[in-house]
Each structure stands twice: as C-alpha cells, then as structure tokens.
Design an enzyme around this catalytic site. Structure first.
Site, PDB file in Angstrom:
ATOM      1  N   LYS A   1      27.537 -72.529 -51.535  1.00 30.28           N
ATOM      2  CA  LYS A   1      28.259 -72.213 -52.761  1.00 30.28           C
ATOM      3  C   LYS A   1      27.275 -71.715 -53.805  1.00 30.28           C
ATOM      4  O   LYS A   1      26.126 -72.153 -53.756  1.00 30.28           O
ATOM      5  CB  LYS A   1      29.031 -73.429 -53.303  1.00 30.28           C
ATOM      6  CG  LYS A   1      28.292 -74.768 -53.379  1.00 30.28           C
ATOM      7  CD  LYS A   1      27.061 -74.983 -54.173  1.00 30.28           C
ATOM      8  CE  LYS A   1      26.972 -74.664 -55.607  1.00 30.28           C
ATOM      9  NZ  LYS A   1      25.596 -75.002 -56.149  1.00 30.28           N
TER      10      LYS A   1
ATOM     11  N   TYR B   1      31.487 -76.804 -59.321  1.00 32.14           N
ATOM     12  CA  TYR B   1      31.963 -78.089 -58.783  1.00 32.14           C
ATOM     13  C   TYR B   1      33.230 -78.536 -59.505  1.00 32.14           C
ATOM     14  O   TYR B   1      34.160 -79.051 -58.890  1.00 32.14           O
ATOM     15  CB  TYR B   1      30.885 -79.169 -58.913  1.00 32.14           C
ATOM     16  CG  TYR B   1      29.786 -79.047 -57.886  1.00 32.14           C
ATOM     17  CD1 TYR B   1      29.963 -79.544 -56.598  1.00 32.14           C
ATOM     18  CD2 TYR B   1      28.576 -78.451 -58.197  1.00 32.14           C
ATOM     19  CE1 TYR B   1      28.961 -79.433 -55.649  1.00 32.14           C
ATOM     20  CE2 TYR B   1      27.567 -78.332 -57.254  1.00 32.14           C
ATOM     21  CZ  TYR B   1      27.766 -78.822 -55.987  1.00 32.14           C
ATOM     22  OH  TYR B   1      26.783 -78.707 -55.039  1.00 32.14           O
TER      23      TYR B   1
HETATM   24  P1  NAD Z   1      15.467 -72.749 -53.349  1.00 34.42           P
HETATM   25  O1  NAD Z   1      14.863 -71.840 -54.343  1.00 34.42           O
HETATM   26  O2  NAD Z   1      14.878 -74.110 -53.171  1.00 34.42           O
HETATM   27  O3  NAD Z   1      15.490 -72.055 -51.919  1.00 34.42           O
HETATM   28  C1  NAD Z   1      15.893 -70.719 -51.738  1.00 34.42           C
HETATM   29  C2  NAD Z   1      15.234 -70.171 -50.495  1.00 34.42           C
HETATM   30  O4  NAD Z   1      15.606 -68.801 -50.343  1.00 34.42           O
HETATM   31  C3  NAD Z   1      13.703 -70.224 -50.573  1.00 34.42           C
HETATM   32  O5  NAD Z   1      13.189 -70.707 -49.371  1.00 34.42           O
HETATM   33  C4  NAD Z   1      13.313 -68.766 -50.780  1.00 34.42           C
HETATM   34  O6  NAD Z   1      12.053 -68.453 -50.225  1.00 34.42           O
HETATM   35  C5  NAD Z   1      14.431 -68.039 -50.062  1.00 34.42           C
HETATM   36  N1  NAD Z   1      14.606 -66.658 -50.492  1.00 34.42           N
HETATM   37  C6  NAD Z   1      14.897 -65.649 -49.669  1.00 34.42           C
HETATM   38  N2  NAD Z   1      14.941 -64.490 -50.325  1.00 34.42           N
HETATM   39  C7  NAD Z   1      14.677 -64.773 -51.615  1.00 34.42           C
HETATM   40  C8  NAD Z   1      14.588 -63.974 -52.791  1.00 34.42           C
HETATM   41  N3  NAD Z   1      14.800 -62.640 -52.770  1.00 34.42           N
HETATM   42  N4  NAD Z   1      14.302 -64.584 -53.942  1.00 34.42           N
HETATM   43  C9  NAD Z   1      14.120 -65.921 -54.012  1.00 34.42           C
HETATM   44  N5  NAD Z   1      14.190 -66.725 -52.911  1.00 34.42           N
HETATM   45  C10 NAD Z   1      14.467 -66.152 -51.729  1.00 34.42           C
HETATM   46  O7  NAD Z   1      17.007 -72.856 -53.721  1.00 34.42           O
HETATM   47  P2  NAD Z   1      18.033 -73.936 -53.190  1.00 34.42           P
HETATM   48  O8  NAD Z   1      18.163 -75.022 -54.183  1.00 34.42           O
HETATM   49  O9  NAD Z   1      17.704 -74.300 -51.792  1.00 34.42           O
HETATM   50  O10 NAD Z   1      19.423 -73.113 -53.265  1.00 34.42           O
HETATM   51  C11 NAD Z   1      19.788 -72.174 -52.254  1.00 34.42           C
HETATM   52  C12 NAD Z   1      21.325 -72.055 -52.207  1.00 34.42           C
HETATM   53  O11 NAD Z   1      21.861 -73.324 -51.878  1.00 34.42           O
HETATM   54  C13 NAD Z   1      21.979 -71.634 -53.512  1.00 34.42           C
HETATM   55  O12 NAD Z   1      23.062 -70.776 -53.251  1.00 34.42           O
HETATM   56  C14 NAD Z   1      22.493 -72.931 -54.115  1.00 34.42           C
HETATM   57  O13 NAD Z   1      23.632 -72.774 -54.921  1.00 34.42           O
HETATM   58  C15 NAD Z   1      22.828 -73.713 -52.863  1.00 34.42           C
HETATM   59  N6  NAD Z   1      22.723 -75.169 -53.060  1.00 34.42           N
HETATM   60  C16 NAD Z   1      23.768 -75.937 -52.691  1.00 34.42           C
HETATM   61  C17 NAD Z   1      23.712 -77.297 -52.869  1.00 34.42           C
HETATM   62  C18 NAD Z   1      24.857 -78.164 -52.420  1.00 34.42           C
HETATM   63  O14 NAD Z   1      24.848 -79.355 -52.720  1.00 34.42           O
HETATM   64  N7  NAD Z   1      25.822 -77.632 -51.688  1.00 34.42           N
HETATM   65  C19 NAD Z   1      22.591 -77.886 -53.433  1.00 34.42           C
HETATM   66  C20 NAD Z   1      21.521 -77.077 -53.796  1.00 34.42           C
HETATM   67  C21 NAD Z   1      21.603 -75.700 -53.601  1.00 34.42           C
END
Ligand code: NAD
Length: 370
Positions: free
Chosen positions: A135, A220
């Site tokens: 999401k 949410y």
């Molecule tokens: P994060 O920044 O920790 O991780 C993102 C990952 O994507 C990194 O490993 C990064 O290297 C990679 N990536 C690939 N291409 C990229 C680019 N062009 N620019 C930046 N990063 C790039 O973020 P996250 O917290 O893991 O969030 C990722 C997704 O998960 C988001 O859509 C967020 O909304 C979702 N999320 C959902 C929940 C949940 O509870 N369902 C919780 C946290 C995050």
C-alpha cells in the site's frame, strides 16, 4: 566497491552452500492429508519493510520466500545467506522480466517506494507471475485501474499488502458489525499519524511517494473507515494544514483532516498527519454498541475493546498471517473476510484522489467508483 565478477562468484559460492528444495509442495503432512501447496514468493525491494516481511515469512506454513529482486548486489548476497535463497532466483531491476522463465517462483511481492508500484506491477504481470503489492497500490486511481486491468489481462492475481485484513482483533470487530451485534454502524473515527524524521527520505519526495502523509499513513484511516462501517463512502470534505512548508514541499501533504458520508447515512471523521505522534486509533460506533482499536494499525500487538469488553484474540506477527492468508487466496481461491484484491486497493486510490481534490477546492466531492 565489489566488482560484478566478485559479486557473482560470492553469490554462486553462497548458493552452492544452500541445499535447493522444491518448495512447490510441502514435503509431508502429519495426518496423511493431501499435501498443502506452498506459495513461492520473491520480494522486490529489500528495504526495511521488505526485511520485516522476509523475517515474518520464516514462520509461514503456506508461503515461502524463495527469491529476491534488488538493485544492490550486496543485499542479494546477504539475503541468499540469511534466507536460503538460491542465486538463480535473484534478479535486479533491469533483468527481472526474465522471472517469466523461472518455474520456481509463483508471485512477486513489490515493496518499493509508492511511485514504482505501477510500472513494476505491469512488468511482473507481463512475466505471468501473481502480484502482491504494498500500500498504497499506486499514486492515483488511474494507475490503480491500469494495474488491475494488466493483471486481469495476464491472468494473474493482484493482492494489496493490507496486513490488518488478517488481524484477529480487527476481524472480530468486523464480524460483530456484520452479524448485527452492534446494530447499524453510524460513525467511524480514524486517527493515523506519526512525526516523520529525515527530510531527505523518499516518503517526503513527491515523485517517489506520490504525496505525503495521506499516501503513507492516512490511507489506513481511509481503508479502515470502509471495513469498519462496511460501506464505501460517497462523498468527502477535507482540509489541509501545512506548518512546515520547507520539510513538506508542494504536493507533499503534512496534515489533512477529512470527513466521509456513506450511502446508509453513516459518517466518518479522520486525521492523517506526518507531524504528530500517538495517533493510531479506530473507533466505530453503532446503534447498539461500539468497537475501538488503539493501537489500530501498528505492528502489534493491536489492543482493543468493544461494548462487550476487552478484545482478547492472541497476537501473531501480522505479516506471517497475511502471507499464509494470501497463499490461500492465490492457490486455493479462498475469499478473505475483508478483501485484499486490486479492486479493494483501487477503491482506496479513488477515495485518496477525491480527498486531495476536496482539500484543494474546499468543496464537498462526490466519490464515484466506476
Ligand atoms: P524503504 O526505503 O525502507 O525500502 C524501499 C526499498 O526500495 C529499498 O530497499 C530501496 O533500495 C528500494 N528502491 C528501489 N528503487 C528505488 C528508488 N528508485 N528509490 C528509492 N528506493 C528504491 O521503504 P519501506 O519502508 O520498506 O517501504 C516500501 C513500501 O512498503 C512502501 O510502499 C510503503 O508504503 C510500504 N510499507 C508498508 C507497510 C505496511 O505495514 N504494510 C509498512 C512499511 C512500508
């Protein structure tokens, strides 16, 4: 920096030390039942949430992490070692279309910044693999529609990472509302927010996030309003407040309050913010009772009560429940009590578009789903 050759050598050595197991079918069942099919998943985006999902999947019985997609070679070697992923199931963002020829992967779980979900979903669908997408499913409804259509055309399922749709205390309130124990649902309050740190992170970059707090945390309350009331809103009003225009640039919302009206006459009042902590509460009020969750959406344990008393359902890691539940949906065509399919994600995107329009125009905006 490690050269690509060094990386490949290290990766192969690691892969050789990992015995390859065919995870398509669980090896045996204790009581001699037909073996349970296993959903074999590759995670795309090995960031903080991707790692949380990977760790949680160690306890899954119906889903198994078997592959990884990353732009960082060292992360792939780490994951091969840490999660026993064979090198042949590792890809980067340039070559992952080749996953179509990999018979050992059923689904790709996209856990990258929001703006990448749309193009990556289209590519995974074209490769013939089921898509699980975090999401928000996209950064607007147009993209969401294209994702639903692409997955339909490719004959693959599209599920959105709504982990709370598998969470037992949440589902108990939904069950009570559905069974009529609360009477008709009249009102929902959703408070979703936290104080965001590092101003340079992608969540504060409109190009990658598609917006601000609404896309990340406000969604949410949008989603919760729908499963708590049990209807989809037909109008919205919204007000935006921005106290720090340096940190929250044009198109990156800091705080939005919004109100919904539902077809039955029920209403909702919600807050989405990146500027306040201690905001994680859902409250649904019905004619004969109520349900409250606080915290409602964190990683748990979720706490809650209803007019009958405290909710006592045990806590299980949300992502473990989610991935086992999604295996049942994808492999066994099971229906979830609260749907997690692409259409569900699309409704939220249609509503988020309407919230932004209402905040911008100051007008009451009708929400249309077709
Ligand atoms: P994060 O920044 O920790 O991780 C993102 C990952 O994507 C990194 O490993 C990064 O290297 C990679 N990536 C690939 N291409 C990229 C680019 N062009 N620019 C930046 N990063 C790039 O973020 P996250 O917290 O893991 O969030 C990722 C997704 O998960 C988001 O859509 C967020 O909304 C979702 N999320 C959902 C929940 C949940 O509870 N369902 C919780 C946290 C995050």
């Amino acid at each position: 920096m490690r050269s690509r050759r060094n990386f490949l050598q290290a990766a192969t050595a690691t892969a050789l030390s990992v015995p390859f197991i065919n995870w398509r079918i669980a090896p045996e069942t204790a009581n001699g039942d037909a073996p349970q099919k296993i959903l074999r998943v590759a995670i795309m985006g090995l960031g903080s949430y991707g790692t949380r999902v990977a760790d949680a999947m160690k306890d899954c019985t119906k889903a198994k992490l078997v592959g990884a997609i990353s732009g960082t070679p060292s992360k792939l070697t780490d994951w091969q070692r840490k999660y026993g992923i064979p090198e042949k199931n590792c890809y980067n963002y340039e070559n992952f279309d080749a996953i179509k020829d990999n018979k050992d992967i059923d689904a790709v779980y996209i856990i990258t910044p929001n703006a990448l979900h749309h193009p990556q979903t289209l590519r995974v669908a074209k490769a013939g693999k089921h898509v699980i997408c975090e999401k928000p499913m996209a950064i607007n409804a147009k993209e969401g529609r294209e994702m639903v259509a692409a997955c339909k055309a490719a004959g693959v399922k599209l599920l959105i990472g709504y982990r709370l749709h598998f969470e037992p205390k949440t589902l108990e309130i939904v069950r009570m509302r559905q069974s009529g124990e609360m009477g008709k649902a009249l009102f929902f309050q959703g408070l979703s927010g936290f104080r965001i740190g590092d101003p340079t992170q992608w969540r504060l970059n409109r190009k990658l996030a598609g917006g601000g707090a609404m896309m990340d945390i406000g969604i949410y309350s949008v989603n919760g309003a729908r499963y708590m009331i049990g209807e989809d809103p037909v109008w919205v009003t919204a007000q935006e407040t921005k106290n720090d225009p340096v940190k929250f640039k044009e198109g990156v919302d800091e705080t939005i309050t919004f109100q919904f009206g539902f077809p039955s006459g029920a209403t909702a009042s919600c807050l989405s913010t990146y500027s306040m902590n201690n905001l994680d509460r859902f409250f649904v009020n019905g004619e004969r009772g109520f349900g409250e969750l606080m915290p409602a959406t964190g990683y748990g344990p979720i706490q809650g009560r209803t007019h009958k008393g405290p909710l006592t359902q045990p806590h299980t890691t949300h992502q473990t429940l989610q991935m086992d539940g999604m295996a049942d949906i994808i492999l066994n065509n099971q229906q979830n009590m609260v749907p997690v399919d692409g259409e569900e994600g699309l409704k939220d995107m249609i509503i988020v578009d309407a919230i932004y329009e209402a905040a911008k125009t100051g007008k009451k905006v009708a929400i249309k789903y077709t």
